[in-house]
Design a protein around this motif. Sequence first.
Motif, mmCIF file in Angstrom:
data_model
loop_
_atom_site.group_PDB
_atom_site.id
_atom_site.type_symbol
_atom_site.label_atom_id
_atom_site.label_comp_id
_atom_site.label_asym_id
_atom_site.label_seq_id
_atom_site.Cartn_x
_atom_site.Cartn_y
_atom_site.Cartn_z
ATOM 1 N N ASP A 210 11.647 -10.102 -13.518
ATOM 2 C CA ASP A 210 10.539 -10.919 -14.004
ATOM 3 C C ASP A 210 9.215 -10.617 -13.311
ATOM 4 O OD1 ASP A 210 11.481 -11.900 -11.614
ATOM 5 O OD2 ASP A 210 11.240 -14.006 -12.150
ATOM 6 N N VAL A 211 9.258 -9.805 -12.263
ATOM 7 C CA VAL A 211 8.026 -9.422 -11.570
ATOM 8 C C VAL A 211 7.298 -8.314 -12.323
ATOM 9 C CG1 VAL A 211 7.114 -8.441 -9.409
ATOM 10 C CG2 VAL A 211 8.918 -10.167 -9.340
ATOM 11 N N ILE A 212 8.019 -7.552 -13.130
ATOM 12 C CA ILE A 212 7.426 -6.417 -13.841
ATOM 13 C C ILE A 212 6.249 -6.847 -14.724
ATOM 14 C CG2 ILE A 212 7.856 -4.596 -15.545
ATOM 15 C CD1 ILE A 212 10.706 -4.387 -14.404
ATOM 16 N N ARG A 232 14.701 -1.822 -0.736
ATOM 17 C CA ARG A 232 13.781 -0.697 -0.812
ATOM 18 C C ARG A 232 13.939 0.092 -2.111
ATOM 19 N NH1 ARG A 232 13.965 1.926 5.291
ATOM 20 N NH2 ARG A 232 13.324 0.035 6.421
ATOM 21 N N ASN A 233 15.144 0.102 -2.664
ATOM 22 C CA ASN A 233 15.369 0.893 -3.882
ATOM 23 C C ASN A 233 14.587 0.363 -5.075
ATOM 24 O OD1 ASN A 233 17.302 -1.355 -3.658
ATOM 25 N ND2 ASN A 233 18.060 -0.624 -5.633
ATOM 26 N N LEU A 234 14.113 -0.895 -4.988
ATOM 27 C CA LEU A 234 13.346 -1.487 -6.087
ATOM 28 C C LEU A 234 11.843 -1.272 -5.931
ATOM 29 C CD1 LEU A 234 15.196 -4.914 -6.575
ATOM 30 C CD2 LEU A 234 15.578 -2.744 -7.778
ATOM 31 N N LEU A 235 11.433 -0.808 -4.776
ATOM 32 C CA LEU A 235 9.999 -0.672 -4.495
ATOM 33 C C LEU A 235 9.537 0.742 -4.807
ATOM 34 C CD1 LEU A 235 9.826 -2.631 -1.113
ATOM 35 C CD2 LEU A 235 9.462 -3.497 -3.443
ATOM 36 N N ASN A 236 9.167 0.964 -6.054
ATOM 37 C CA ASN A 236 8.702 2.289 -6.458
ATOM 38 C C ASN A 236 7.822 2.172 -7.699
ATOM 39 O OD1 ASN A 236 10.531 2.644 -8.962
ATOM 40 N ND2 ASN A 236 12.006 2.184 -7.319
ATOM 41 N N HIS A 237 7.038 3.200 -7.943
ATOM 42 C CA HIS A 237 6.109 3.169 -9.070
ATOM 43 C C HIS A 237 6.790 3.411 -10.408
ATOM 44 C CE1 HIS A 237 2.901 3.599 -5.940
ATOM 45 N NE2 HIS A 237 2.332 2.731 -6.745
ATOM 46 N N LYS A 238 8.000 3.869 -10.388
ATOM 47 C CA LYS A 238 8.725 3.975 -11.653
ATOM 48 C C LYS A 238 9.026 2.582 -12.196
ATOM 49 C CE LYS A 238 12.837 5.967 -13.826
ATOM 50 N NZ LYS A 238 14.061 6.779 -13.631
ATOM 51 N N ARG A 239 9.384 1.671 -11.310
ATOM 52 C CA ARG A 239 9.669 0.287 -11.702
ATOM 53 C C ARG A 239 8.374 -0.517 -11.874
ATOM 54 N NH1 ARG A 239 14.071 -3.079 -11.584
ATOM 55 N NH2 ARG A 239 13.749 -5.279 -11.050
ATOM 56 N N PHE A 240 7.428 -0.284 -10.985
ATOM 57 C CA PHE A 240 6.147 -1.018 -11.007
ATOM 58 C C PHE A 240 5.000 -0.011 -11.023
ATOM 59 C CE2 PHE A 240 9.086 -3.750 -8.502
ATOM 60 C CZ PHE A 240 9.138 -4.853 -9.347
ATOM 61 N N PRO A 241 4.718 0.614 -12.153
ATOM 62 C CA PRO A 241 3.680 1.661 -12.186
ATOM 63 C C PRO A 241 2.286 1.155 -11.849
ATOM 64 C CG PRO A 241 4.429 1.097 -14.415
ATOM 65 C CD PRO A 241 5.374 0.441 -13.463
ATOM 66 N N GLU A 242 2.032 -0.125 -12.037
ATOM 67 C CA GLU A 242 0.684 -0.651 -11.795
ATOM 68 C C GLU A 242 0.493 -1.180 -10.372
ATOM 69 O OE1 GLU A 242 2.031 -1.357 -16.029
ATOM 70 O OE2 GLU A 242 2.755 -1.970 -14.049
ATOM 71 N N ALA A 243 1.551 -1.219 -9.566
ATOM 72 C CA ALA A 243 1.441 -1.767 -8.214
ATOM 73 C C ALA A 243 0.538 -0.899 -7.344
ATOM 74 C CB ALA A 243 2.821 -1.885 -7.579
ATOM 75 N N THR A 244 -0.230 -1.550 -6.486
ATOM 76 C CA THR A 244 -1.095 -0.834 -5.550
ATOM 77 C C THR A 244 -0.300 -0.297 -4.369
ATOM 78 O OG1 THR A 244 -2.912 -2.316 -6.153
ATOM 79 C CG2 THR A 244 -3.176 -1.027 -4.138
ATOM 80 N N SER A 245 0.619 -1.129 -3.854
ATOM 81 C CA SER A 245 1.415 -0.718 -2.705
ATOM 82 C C SER A 245 2.679 -1.567 -2.617
ATOM 83 C CB SER A 245 0.601 -0.846 -1.409
ATOM 84 O OG SER A 245 0.194 -2.183 -1.210
#
Length: 388
Positions: A210-212, A232-245
């Motif tokens: 639901d964070v996407i 850590r496996n969920l923290l990536n730009h493939k899952r969250f392409p718009e995240a800054t960091s």
Amino acid sequence: MSEIQEVLAAIANMAERHEPMALATIVATRGSTYRRAGARYLVPATGEPIGNLSGGCLEDDVARAGREVMSSGEPRLMTFDMTADGEEIWGYGLGCNGAIDVFVEPGAMAVETASAFRAAIEENRPAALVTVIEVADHGEVLLGARLLVEPDGVLRGGISATLDEAARQTAIAALATGRSQVVPLGDTARAFVEVARPPLRLVICGAGHDVIPLVRQAWALGWRVVVADVRRNLLNHKRFPEATSFVDATPLDAAQAIGPDERTAVLLMSHNYLRDSEYLRSYAQAGIARLAYLGLLGPRGRSARLLLELEANGVTLTDADRSRLHAPAGLDLGAEEPEEVAAALIAEILAVERGHSGRPLRETTGPIHGDPSASTRSARPPARRPRG
């Protein structure tokens, strides 16, 4: 990317290509208007303008003035008065009932403005820009002259030897309040004092499905989005392409790792009771009052239990802390799907950041887009709307 970021990027790109342009900025409003002071409209020599001032009511007139300013190189202040009730006004198809002052400046000046604002955004620091929009005569003060004042007192540019100090004091006051407004500079000029603030930073503690949509919607507003989780496996730009960091610190170390400040909003939504409890403790010990907003996702009973356990563990929230705390988080929109919940959360954070209630507009009084403090109102009476 927000509208202002899009306009600023377009100015930089056009300047690199040496393309003519003009920039129109709303500097003051009175009554009911579609946009507030600070809204911008970039007029290129060719192609479609970028931005929005009135939802379509005035853009043609402003674009025509922009092309004239490109040709002459002389900035101008225009006033559009839409407060009349007669056929003359409604014949233009106007949907507002207020007045706005618009300052139109040529490309070289637009680049100066864009540079100042982009620096504030990219370097994550506020600044106040003082721009002369009206002069009594053509003496030492030039129309469009500007002074940029940074929080540490550093000055860039200048208006005149006699008015720079008054401009500096006005800018410092604006930085303290965060309010943009038109002010007199001595007896010879008026200036638009605009506060350029870095975009809001949204820290989401939790990287669930639901964070996407939440990251996507916050990014669309131009916010910087940080996603924190121990997975850590969920923290990536493939899952969250718009995240800054991303931040993978333990929940108890989250506040220290992220660094709370007044331009940061935090949402605790790991959907894990123990992790949310530790995230809450981390921010409470750092001082929730240092944040712009802290929201706890979940039922009211869950939030109440988290707060009771926090105090039982010796962490007491001050009144200032509680003023920033929103538990449960979000506006009452009847949201169920992740996209809807994201909209409810984003809407509440935006209302809090802007100092508005989040109530239905029909339950409010005054201009729809008015500043709650009326800080952007011009001191002079409305003038008639210019015709093209």
